[in-house]
Design a protein around this motif. Structure first.
Motif, mmCIF file in Angstrom:
data_model
loop_
_atom_site.group_PDB
_atom_site.id
_atom_site.type_symbol
_atom_site.label_atom_id
_atom_site.label_comp_id
_atom_site.label_asym_id
_atom_site.label_seq_id
_atom_site.Cartn_x
_atom_site.Cartn_y
_atom_site.Cartn_z
ATOM 1 N N PHE A 1 0.829 -1.188 0.000
ATOM 2 C CA PHE A 1 0.000 0.000 0.000
ATOM 3 C C PHE A 1 0.873 1.251 0.000
ATOM 4 N N SER A 2 0.769 2.048 -1.061
ATOM 5 C CA SER A 2 1.381 3.391 -1.140
ATOM 6 C C SER A 2 2.905 3.415 -1.179
ATOM 7 N N ASP A 3 3.549 2.279 -1.196
ATOM 8 C CA ASP A 3 5.010 2.307 -1.119
ATOM 9 C C ASP A 3 5.677 1.651 -2.324
ATOM 10 N N GLY A 4 4.957 1.563 -3.428
ATOM 11 C CA GLY A 4 5.540 0.970 -4.633
ATOM 12 C C GLY A 4 5.695 2.016 -5.729
ATOM 13 N N PHE A 5 6.718 1.857 -6.533
ATOM 14 C CA PHE A 5 6.956 2.750 -7.664
ATOM 15 C C PHE A 5 7.195 1.897 -8.904
ATOM 16 N N VAL A 6 6.670 2.375 -10.027
ATOM 17 C CA VAL A 6 6.990 1.717 -11.294
ATOM 18 C C VAL A 6 7.775 2.724 -12.130
ATOM 19 N N ARG B 1 4.305 6.659 -8.717
ATOM 20 C CA ARG B 1 4.049 6.099 -7.383
ATOM 21 C C ARG B 1 2.724 5.355 -7.425
ATOM 22 N N GLN B 2 2.698 4.168 -6.882
ATOM 23 C CA GLN B 2 1.501 3.331 -6.934
ATOM 24 C C GLN B 2 0.787 3.344 -5.588
ATOM 25 N N LYS B 3 -0.508 3.612 -5.668
ATOM 26 C CA LYS B 3 -1.289 3.563 -4.437
ATOM 27 C C LYS B 3 -1.468 2.107 -3.987
ATOM 28 N N TYR B 4 -1.606 1.229 -4.960
ATOM 29 C CA TYR B 4 -1.756 -0.195 -4.640
ATOM 30 C C TYR B 4 -0.885 -1.025 -5.572
ATOM 31 N N VAL B 5 -0.052 -1.877 -4.991
ATOM 32 C CA VAL B 5 0.617 -2.909 -5.794
ATOM 33 C C VAL B 5 0.050 -4.239 -5.309
ATOM 34 N N TYR B 6 -0.700 -4.902 -6.178
ATOM 35 C CA TYR B 6 -1.350 -6.153 -5.803
ATOM 36 C C TYR B 6 -0.552 -7.347 -6.299
ATOM 37 N N ASP C 1 6.509 -3.522 -22.916
ATOM 38 C CA ASP C 1 7.649 -2.768 -22.390
ATOM 39 C C ASP C 1 8.166 -3.387 -21.086
ATOM 40 N N ASP C 2 9.454 -3.216 -20.862
ATOM 41 C CA ASP C 2 10.071 -3.652 -19.606
ATOM 42 C C ASP C 2 10.005 -2.515 -18.599
ATOM 43 N N VAL C 3 9.488 -2.794 -17.444
ATOM 44 C CA VAL C 3 9.428 -1.764 -16.402
ATOM 45 C C VAL C 3 10.098 -2.294 -15.141
ATOM 46 N N VAL C 4 10.468 -1.356 -14.267
ATOM 47 C CA VAL C 4 11.070 -1.737 -12.983
ATOM 48 C C VAL C 4 10.066 -1.404 -11.882
ATOM 49 N N LEU C 5 9.812 -2.375 -11.028
ATOM 50 C CA LEU C 5 8.941 -2.147 -9.869
ATOM 51 C C LEU C 5 9.828 -2.026 -8.634
ATOM 52 N N LYS C 6 9.703 -0.891 -7.948
ATOM 53 C CA LYS C 6 10.498 -0.671 -6.736
ATOM 54 C C LYS C 6 9.578 -0.740 -5.521
ATOM 55 N N SER D 1 -7.046 4.424 -10.259
ATOM 56 C CA SER D 1 -5.955 5.323 -10.627
ATOM 57 C C SER D 1 -4.578 4.647 -10.633
ATOM 58 N N TYR D 2 -3.826 4.814 -9.587
ATOM 59 C CA TYR D 2 -2.434 4.359 -9.608
ATOM 60 C C TYR D 2 -2.312 2.987 -8.951
ATOM 61 N N LYS D 3 -2.434 1.963 -9.788
ATOM 62 C CA LYS D 3 -2.302 0.622 -9.235
ATOM 63 C C LYS D 3 -1.741 -0.319 -10.303
ATOM 64 N N CYS D 4 -1.165 -1.404 -9.831
ATOM 65 C CA CYS D 4 -0.657 -2.410 -10.765
ATOM 66 C C CYS D 4 -0.792 -3.788 -10.121
ATOM 67 N N PHE D 5 -0.732 -4.798 -10.958
ATOM 68 C CA PHE D 5 -0.908 -6.184 -10.513
ATOM 69 C C PHE D 5 0.278 -7.013 -10.995
ATOM 70 N N VAL D 6 0.848 -7.767 -10.080
ATOM 71 C CA VAL D 6 1.917 -8.711 -10.455
ATOM 72 C C VAL D 6 1.588 -10.056 -9.820
ATOM 73 N N ASP D 7 2.378 -11.047 -10.175
ATOM 74 C CA ASP D 7 2.182 -12.375 -9.596
ATOM 75 C C ASP D 7 2.412 -12.318 -8.080
#
Lengths: 247, 423
Positions: B103-108, B116-121, B160-165, B192-198
């Motif tokens: 929650f709130s601590d991920g960046f792509v 800045r991502q509000k949610y990284v699921y 595209d290749d992206v980096v998730l921090k 809004s600002y969210k992404c999904f990964v495995d």
């Protein structure tokens, strides 16, 4: 015979790093820490922080920095830009406060956070504790511009540091010339360069520190002016001082 | 006179005086159309928010595990204990999803841009294939799905290749390289600002155990089941794990979270609680709708009363003739009420048609650009939802307004004497 001596010398030079033990590398870090920290006196200076972001132009922040490295303390007062004037930071050992004169409130912040949205971190303003916080994984000799340097691969031994992995270039005079900061998985995050130092009362102070973010088009230059090693009153390292400065 | 004859007579009189009733029918139809539009849109808006919330949070009833020392990062302590509690529910869930969340601590990052991502699921893509149109396969561990807002900010496209921090559970910076497999459009409040990964990849980045999860989301076939199951699930979990009391509202939940505890504390949460603020807002909108409806109704009530009095007055000789022919008072009232019933039925029909026309017209326009309203829209458009209870309530309200307004004039008309013929 001469040929053999030459070969022997070459072998000695190239195998030099292998003669040093981990403890010797730690000694390099300790010496670098000692030069970047001012344990026997207070330190103050004016820091001009210029942050450039692609597409957003340039932002300049001028701050007064007061350090008492022997007690792990610092106070930073923002003087410019006018919109942030009076904002301040107070670090007392492990606790870092941020003061906002608008709300007149203190909030906890972290040493790992960005300083005034620049590429500098709050931890960049305190004494250097590389030898304490990092273990040396490997070392090699290299050149960095005109400097002969030790290139040390570091890995954090605790979770309190801002970056879990680092590469650090220490010149033969034990001054840190460049660092690369990495994530836990080894992704380069930030490069820091300190090309030149000013000398005051026999101590070294960076003239300017350059920060380059690796993942975004941003850079920050911190220029350090008006350095002083005069004693700073204890009251400077208090919340009251920040409140008064914010008025 | 038998009632079907009264009805027939009422219908004949209604047909004969249709022109007189036109204004009345128009007024009632407008009032009914207005409230139907407002209540169906309000329901539609709530439905949109609920659906978006269900997809966003991944369930209707949740078991969440918060680890206080890891900040907002969480994990359920014992999957086996949670499964036992779920198995013991009287209504078995039709589906469940396990998710990790940062929650709130991920960046792509991509091409020098950061978001800045509000949610990284962390999700199990194969289990959520219906939520992600181009769901990555189980072996595609480097897949990332970005929200359109995030992709737009980064300038990233599919492939595209992206980096998730992220920050690990102990606060260290960690990064992973991912490939954009899909970009999802989501106009909802959660889009809004969210992404999904495995899930396992995210867990590895966060320093969590591979199979751990933050939330178990349960879905039920029947609406309302989640709310009924929440206290049962909470009681069952309480026997085996540290569980917070069931929160009555968001303030309760926030208070439970602010308490001190060590290790993992579990929370049972319903989707309604998650979207309670939106629900409160829509309930307020409903109240405003009904207030407007009552205002319109009062106007309609007065108009009906006045118009009907006028109609009765115009028909006094006709009613007098009926009386002279031997109609009893009750029969006169019954015939007039049958007329009113036809007025009511026609108004109901035309009002429903009018509301459908208004809703159709509204659906032609996109309201996505109006700040604040986009959270209630489906792809930028207002979508109505007709609920039987709302329609019945609206019809009952219409009856409640119409018949009292008619009874007075009808009663007066029934008291007309045969002498009225000459008036």
């Amino acid at each position: 015979m001469i040929k053999h001596r030459f070969l022997l010398t070459l072998m000695l030079i190239f195998s030099f790093p292998f003669f040093l033990e981990a403890e010797d590398y730690r000694a390099i870090l300790e010496k670098a820490d000692a030069l970047a920290s001012y344990l026997d006196s207070d330190f103050s200076a004016e820091y001009t922080i210029v942050h450039e972001k692609s597409g957003s132009g340039r932002e300049t922040t001028v701050s007064a920095v007061f350090r008492r490295d022997s007690d792990y303390k610092y106070t930073i007062i923002v003087a410019e830009p006018s919109i942030n004037r009076g904002q301040g930071y107070l670090k007392l050992k492990d606790t870092l406060w941020f003061y906002d004169p608008e709300s007149r409130r203190f909030n906890f912040t972290s040493s790992k956070e960005r300083f005034q949205n620049s590429n500098a971190r709050n931890s960049d303003f305190t004494r250097s504790t590389l030898a304490q916080d990092y273990d040396v994984l490997s070392a090699s000799r290299t050149t960095l511009g005109t400097f002969n340097c030790w290139l040390l691969d570091l890995e954090a031994n605790n979770d309190e540091v801002t970056y879990p992995k680092m590469k650090i270039w220490v010149s033969d005079d034990y001054l840190v010339r460049k660092t690369e900061d990495y994530s836990l998985s080894g992704q380069l995050l930030r490069t820091t360069a300190i090309p030149s130092y000013q000398v005051l009362e026999g101590r070294f102070i960076p003239r300017a520190v350059y920060f380059f973010e690796a993942l975004v088009d941003e850079k920050t230059v911190i220029s350090i002016a008006k350095p002083s090693f005069r004693a700073i009153p204890d009251t400077v390292f208090t919340k009251t001082f920040l409140e008064k400065s914010g008025q | 006179m038998k009632s079907h004859k009264r009805a027939f007579l009422g219908f004949r009189y209604f047909r004969g005086h249709l022109r007189r009733f036109l204004f009345l029918i128009l007024a009632i139809s407008f009032g009914f159309a207005l409230i139907t539009v407002m209540t169906s849109l309000s329901r539609g808006m709530y439905g949109n928010v609920s659906r978006a919330a269900r997809n966003h949070y991944g369930g209707e009833l949740f078991v969440l595990g918060y680890h206080k020392q890891y900040g907002m990062l969480g994990m359920v302590e014992s999957d086996a204990a949670v499964q036992r509690a779920v198995d013991a529910l009287p209504q078995a869930p039709s589906r469940w999803l396990k998710r990790s969340l940062l929650f709130s601590d991920g960046f792509v990052y991509f091409a020098g841009n950061g978001s800045r991502q509000k949610y990284v699921y962390g999700v199990d893509f194969p289990r959520e294939a219906d939520l992600f149109p181009r769901s990555p396969g189980p072996e595609d561990s480097r897949a990332i799905i970005l929200s359109a807002v995030t992709a737009g900010q980064l300038g990233a496209r599919i492939g595209d290749d992206v980096v998730l921090k992220v920050r690990t559970k102990t606060g260290q910076i960690n990064t992973g390289n991912f490939i954009v497999r899909d970009i999802i459009e989501d106009d909802s409040i959660f889009g809004s600002y969210k992404c999904f990964v495995d899930r396992r990849e995210l867990n590895a980045l966060l320093g969590l155990e591979s199979d751990s999860y933050f939330s178990l989301g349960l879905f039920f076939d029947k609406a309302g089941t989640a709310n009924a199951m929440a206290p049962i699930l909470q009681k069952a979990l309480e026997k085996e794990l540290a569980v917070a009391p069931l929160a009555a509202d968001k303030d309760d939940f926030a208070y439970s979270q602010s308490e001190h505890w060590t290790g993992v504390r579990h929370f049972v949460m319903t989707l309604d609680l998650y979207v309670s603020q939106v629900g409160d807002l829509l309930r307020a909108m409903d109240l405003v709708s009904y207030f407007l409806y009552i205002m319109v109704s009062l106007i309609v009530l007065v108009s009906i009363s006045v118009t009907y009095r006028l109609i009765i007055h115009e028909r006094s000789s006709e009613i007098g003739t009926m009386r002279a022919m031997g109609f009893q008072r009750g029969e006169i009232i019954a015939v007039l009420l049958w007329e009113a019933l036809f007025v009511f039925l026609i108004s109901l029909f035309t009002g429903s048609l009018l509301s459908l026309l208004i809703l159709k017209a509204l659906s032609l326009f996109s309201f996505g650009n109006i700040p604040g309203i986009e959270i209630f829209l489906d792809k930028g458009r207002l979508v109505p939802l007709f609920k039987a209870e709302d329609i019945l309530l609206n019809i009952f309200l219409l009856l409640f307004i119409l018949f009292p307004a008619l009874l007075g004039p009808a009663y007066k008309a029934s008291r007309l004497r045969a002498a009225a013929i000459n008036q």
